[in-house]
Write an enzyme that holds these catalytic residues in place. Structure first.
Site, short mmCIF file in Angstrom:
data_model
loop_
_atom_site.label_atom_id
_atom_site.label_comp_id
_atom_site.label_asym_id
_atom_site.label_seq_id
_atom_site.Cartn_x
_atom_site.Cartn_y
_atom_site.Cartn_z
N ARG A 46 3.82 2.62 24.80
CA ARG A 46 5.31 2.18 24.50
C ARG A 46 4.94 2.14 21.95
O ARG A 46 5.52 2.51 21.65
CB ARG A 46 6.16 1.07 24.34
CG ARG A 46 6.51 0.93 25.85
CD ARG A 46 8.28 1.37 25.61
NE ARG A 46 9.19 0.50 24.92
CZ ARG A 46 10.38 0.70 24.52
NH1 ARG A 46 10.84 2.08 25.80
NH2 ARG A 46 11.25 0.65 24.30
N ASN B 243 13.78 11.89 19.62
CA ASN B 243 12.78 11.16 19.38
C ASN B 243 11.48 11.18 19.91
O ASN B 243 10.36 10.93 20.25
CB ASN B 243 12.85 9.63 18.98
CG ASN B 243 13.39 8.75 20.99
OD1 ASN B 243 13.34 9.84 21.50
ND2 ASN B 243 14.06 8.03 20.59
N LYS C 99 9.99 15.02 25.86
CA LYS C 99 11.72 15.72 25.88
C LYS C 99 11.73 16.98 25.40
O LYS C 99 10.44 17.61 24.69
CB LYS C 99 12.47 14.51 24.72
CG LYS C 99 12.66 12.79 25.11
CD LYS C 99 13.37 12.09 24.20
CE LYS C 99 12.98 10.87 24.96
NZ LYS C 99 14.39 9.91 24.40
N TYR D 171 18.96 7.19 33.10
CA TYR D 171 19.78 6.57 32.41
C TYR D 171 20.56 6.03 31.89
O TYR D 171 21.90 6.01 31.50
CB TYR D 171 20.28 8.28 30.64
CG TYR D 171 18.83 8.12 30.17
CD1 TYR D 171 18.07 7.59 29.52
CD2 TYR D 171 18.93 9.60 30.15
CE1 TYR D 171 17.11 7.63 28.78
CE2 TYR D 171 17.42 9.69 29.53
CZ TYR D 171 16.71 9.06 28.40
OH TYR D 171 15.90 9.59 27.68
N GLU E 169 11.42 4.61 37.87
CA GLU E 169 11.57 5.48 37.03
C GLU E 169 10.86 7.07 37.68
O GLU E 169 11.09 7.71 37.72
CB GLU E 169 11.24 5.75 35.27
CG GLU E 169 12.48 4.88 34.05
CD GLU E 169 12.26 4.63 33.16
OE1 GLU E 169 10.52 4.60 33.16
OE2 GLU E 169 13.33 4.02 32.24
N HIS F 43 9.98 9.88 26.44
CA HIS F 43 9.78 8.57 26.49
C HIS F 43 9.50 7.60 27.40
O HIS F 43 8.40 8.20 27.76
CB HIS F 43 11.21 9.05 27.64
CG HIS F 43 11.53 7.75 28.76
ND1 HIS F 43 12.24 6.69 28.24
CD2 HIS F 43 10.51 7.41 29.89
CE1 HIS F 43 12.37 5.71 29.40
NE2 HIS F 43 11.44 6.19 30.21
#
Ligand code: DAT
Ligand code: MG
Length: 138
Positions: free
Chosen positions: A85, A116, A9, A49, A130, A119
């Protein structure tokens, strides 16, 4: 072979953490199929999103994701969706476990939205959707 969509990000790009984050993914043994630095359009972010539309953090999230370049990548490997993840850590960076990307490198800066750093797709269905949004040619 399983694939996942990873984004570094704007906070990660601005803080010059792209090398550190990509290093962790490679060190875990995953390989990159595509990597591209780009300014995400509103359309791309809205598609990405879509599940969060209408939530209180949606507009701040869109604004944050538009605040600078994003590094988009597709990584490949056995169980890479779950594996990334796990490497990323939980959503809230202040509380993410040390040893994870968010836990080691992120924290609360007092912003309206959680900054954060990364993604990662959360399921095979999300990954396919995605990757189609960010890398339609793959
Ligand atoms: P994740 O990125 O861990 O998959 P998510 O998909 O639930 O988390 O949310 C997408 C992003 O939106 C997340 O990375 C940070 C932001 N966000 C989520 N919940 C939030 C909240 N309660 N307040 C502020 N920002 C939030
Ligand atoms: Mg998510």
């Amino acid at each position: 072979m399983e694939r996942t969509l990873i984004l570094i990000k704007p906070d990660g790009v601005k803080r010059s953490l792209t090398g550190e984050i990509l290093r962790r993914i490679e060190a875990k043994g995953y390989t990159f199929v595509a990597i591209e630095l780009r300014e995400a359009s509103r359309e791309t972010l809205a598609a990405h999103y879509a599940e969060h539309e209408g939530k209180p953090f949606y507009e701040p999230l869109m604004e944050f994701m538009s605040s600078g370049p994003v590094l988009a990548a597709v990584a490949e490997g056995q169980r890479v969706i779950e594996g990334f993840r796990s490497l990323a850590g939980t959503t809230e960076p202040t509380l993410a476990a040390p040893g994870t990307i968010r836990g080691d490198l992120g924290r609360d800066w007092g912003a309206k939205v959680m900054q954060n750093l990364v993604h990662g797709s959360d399921s095979p269905e999300s990954a396919e959707r995605e990757i189609g949004i960010w890398f339609p040619a793959l």
